[in-house]
Design a protein around this motif. Structure first.
Motif, mmCIF file in Angstrom:
data_model
loop_
_atom_site.group_PDB
_atom_site.id
_atom_site.type_symbol
_atom_site.label_atom_id
_atom_site.label_comp_id
_atom_site.label_asym_id
_atom_site.label_seq_id
_atom_site.Cartn_x
_atom_site.Cartn_y
_atom_site.Cartn_z
ATOM 1 N N THR A 69 0.833 -1.206 0.000
ATOM 2 C CA THR A 69 0.000 0.000 0.000
ATOM 3 C C THR A 69 0.868 1.257 0.000
ATOM 4 O O THR A 69 0.400 2.317 -0.404
ATOM 5 C CB THR A 69 -0.937 0.041 1.229
ATOM 6 O OG1 THR A 69 -0.145 -0.039 2.414
ATOM 7 C CG2 THR A 69 -1.962 -1.068 1.178
ATOM 8 N N LYS A 70 2.124 1.132 0.409
ATOM 9 C CA LYS A 70 3.005 2.304 0.423
ATOM 10 C C LYS A 70 3.081 2.938 -0.967
ATOM 11 O O LYS A 70 2.967 4.153 -1.106
ATOM 12 C CB LYS A 70 4.418 1.910 0.891
ATOM 13 C CG LYS A 70 4.523 1.591 2.357
ATOM 14 C CD LYS A 70 5.966 1.349 2.725
ATOM 15 C CE LYS A 70 6.159 -0.112 2.982
ATOM 16 N NZ LYS A 70 7.525 -0.456 3.380
ATOM 17 N N SER A 71 3.277 2.107 -1.976
ATOM 18 C CA SER A 71 3.389 2.635 -3.342
ATOM 19 C C SER A 71 2.064 3.193 -3.840
ATOM 20 O O SER A 71 2.017 4.274 -4.437
ATOM 21 C CB SER A 71 3.852 1.540 -4.310
ATOM 22 O OG SER A 71 5.185 1.199 -4.043
ATOM 23 N N ARG A 72 1.000 2.472 -3.600
ATOM 24 C CA ARG A 72 -0.312 2.933 -4.069
ATOM 25 C C ARG A 72 -0.725 4.212 -3.356
ATOM 26 O O ARG A 72 -1.153 5.185 -3.983
ATOM 27 C CB ARG A 72 -1.357 1.827 -3.869
ATOM 28 C CG ARG A 72 -1.099 0.625 -4.775
ATOM 29 C CD ARG A 72 -2.255 -0.355 -4.832
ATOM 30 N NE ARG A 72 -2.819 -0.753 -3.558
ATOM 31 C CZ ARG A 72 -2.358 -1.741 -2.787
ATOM 32 N NH1 ARG A 72 -1.300 -2.431 -3.161
ATOM 33 N NH2 ARG A 72 -2.952 -2.044 -1.662
ATOM 34 N N TYR A 73 -0.600 4.232 -2.039
ATOM 35 C CA TYR A 73 -0.985 5.415 -1.273
ATOM 36 C C TYR A 73 -0.041 6.587 -1.540
ATOM 37 O O TYR A 73 -0.462 7.734 -1.603
ATOM 38 C CB TYR A 73 -1.020 5.111 0.221
ATOM 39 C CG TYR A 73 -2.181 4.273 0.669
ATOM 40 C CD1 TYR A 73 -3.100 3.723 -0.229
ATOM 41 C CD2 TYR A 73 -2.363 4.003 2.015
ATOM 42 C CE1 TYR A 73 -4.158 2.942 0.206
ATOM 43 C CE2 TYR A 73 -3.427 3.228 2.466
ATOM 44 C CZ TYR A 73 -4.308 2.701 1.555
ATOM 45 O OH TYR A 73 -5.356 1.933 1.996
ATOM 46 N N GLY A 74 1.258 6.296 -1.662
ATOM 47 C CA GLY A 74 2.222 7.353 -1.937
ATOM 48 C C GLY A 74 1.953 8.026 -3.272
ATOM 49 O O GLY A 74 2.017 9.250 -3.392
ATOM 50 N N THR A 75 1.612 7.234 -4.272
ATOM 51 C CA THR A 75 1.279 7.795 -5.582
ATOM 52 C C THR A 75 0.010 8.624 -5.498
ATOM 53 O O THR A 75 -0.053 9.750 -6.006
ATOM 54 C CB THR A 75 1.128 6.665 -6.627
ATOM 55 O OG1 THR A 75 2.342 5.910 -6.678
ATOM 56 C CG2 THR A 75 0.811 7.227 -8.000
ATOM 57 N N ARG A 76 -0.991 8.104 -4.806
ATOM 58 C CA ARG A 76 -2.254 8.835 -4.642
ATOM 59 C C ARG A 76 -2.018 10.159 -3.914
ATOM 60 O O ARG A 76 -2.573 11.199 -4.268
ATOM 61 C CB ARG A 76 -3.250 7.972 -3.858
ATOM 62 C CG ARG A 76 -4.646 8.558 -3.847
ATOM 63 C CD ARG A 76 -5.635 7.814 -2.985
ATOM 64 N NE ARG A 76 -5.573 6.369 -3.064
ATOM 65 C CZ ARG A 76 -6.165 5.559 -2.185
ATOM 66 N NH1 ARG A 76 -6.866 6.050 -1.184
ATOM 67 N NH2 ARG A 76 -6.061 4.266 -2.301
ATOM 68 N N MET A 77 -1.158 10.116 -2.904
ATOM 69 C CA MET A 77 -0.843 11.300 -2.125
ATOM 70 C C MET A 77 -0.139 12.362 -2.974
ATOM 71 O O MET A 77 -0.492 13.545 -2.932
ATOM 72 C CB MET A 77 0.081 10.875 -0.976
ATOM 73 C CG MET A 77 0.013 11.695 0.233
ATOM 74 S SD MET A 77 0.863 10.881 1.591
ATOM 75 C CE MET A 77 2.519 10.855 1.033
ATOM 76 N N LEU A 78 0.839 11.950 -3.772
ATOM 77 C CA LEU A 78 1.568 12.898 -4.614
ATOM 78 C C LEU A 78 0.677 13.484 -5.703
ATOM 79 O O LEU A 78 0.798 14.665 -6.039
ATOM 80 C CB LEU A 78 2.803 12.232 -5.220
ATOM 81 C CG LEU A 78 3.906 11.878 -4.228
ATOM 82 C CD1 LEU A 78 5.073 11.206 -4.948
ATOM 83 C CD2 LEU A 78 4.379 13.092 -3.466
ATOM 84 N N ILE A 79 -0.226 12.688 -6.232
ATOM 85 C CA ILE A 79 -1.175 13.210 -7.218
ATOM 86 C C ILE A 79 -2.057 14.271 -6.561
ATOM 87 O O ILE A 79 -2.310 15.331 -7.139
ATOM 88 C CB ILE A 79 -2.020 12.078 -7.827
ATOM 89 C CG1 ILE A 79 -1.141 11.214 -8.742
ATOM 90 C CG2 ILE A 79 -3.225 12.622 -8.589
ATOM 91 C CD1 ILE A 79 -1.793 9.928 -9.197
ATOM 92 N N ASP A 80 -2.487 14.008 -5.339
ATOM 93 C CA ASP A 80 -3.307 14.988 -4.623
ATOM 94 C C ASP A 80 -2.535 16.288 -4.399
ATOM 95 O O ASP A 80 -3.078 17.382 -4.586
ATOM 96 C CB ASP A 80 -3.783 14.419 -3.286
ATOM 97 C CG ASP A 80 -4.729 15.379 -2.586
ATOM 98 O OD1 ASP A 80 -5.922 15.373 -2.922
ATOM 99 O OD2 ASP A 80 -4.260 16.159 -1.728
#
Length: 138
Positions: free
Chosen positions: A5-16
């Motif tokens: 989830t680190k990669s998925r959440y990190g990507t989602r966070m940076l997009i936000d």
């Protein structure tokens, strides 16, 4: 191979952050409310993203986080490399350097398969920038 989830959440966070930084640095609370990621988990990810040079942080009342470089210069592969402890595919490897210390390295019939699969995975991930994942018009 499984990305956490680190990669998925990190990507989602940076997009936000990329979508919402126009008003200045974006706070963890703001990101959490929009993404559904807990603030505590986000803080852990932010530290790693800062160390990797992907995020800058500003303290204070108008503080928060911004991208350290343009969204078009940050790839999903960059995010995965920054957040995953172990992302290289290896058939029998138990850790990052296991192939380098394996007694069968020179005669391993599958070593090239795992290395090529790893290269293909990162070629795909590096083909997507944060900019390419933003909502149209941003």
């Amino acid at each position: 191979m499984r990305l956490s989830t680190k990669s998925r959440y990190g990507t989602r966070m940076l997009i936000d952050i990329a979508e919402n930084y126009h008003d200045g640095p974006v706070s963890v609370a703001e990101i959490a409310s929009r993404t559904g990621i807990s603030e505590k988990y986000m803080e852990k990810l932010i530290r790693r993203l800062k160390r990797a040079g992907l995020v800058l942080s500003k303290r204070g009342p108008k503080g928060g986080h911004i991208l350290a470089k343009p969204a078009g210069h940050i790839t999903v592969g960059d995010v995965v490399r920054a957040l995953e402890d172990w992302v290289v595919l290896k058939g029998c490897a138990l850790g990052k350097d296991a192939c380098a210390t394996c007694a069968r390295q020179s005669t391993c019939p599958t070593k090239d398969v795992w290395e090529q699969a790893n290269e293909a995975m990162f070629q795909t991930l590096d083909g997507y920038t944060l900019q390419s994942l933003l909502k149209p018009g941003l």
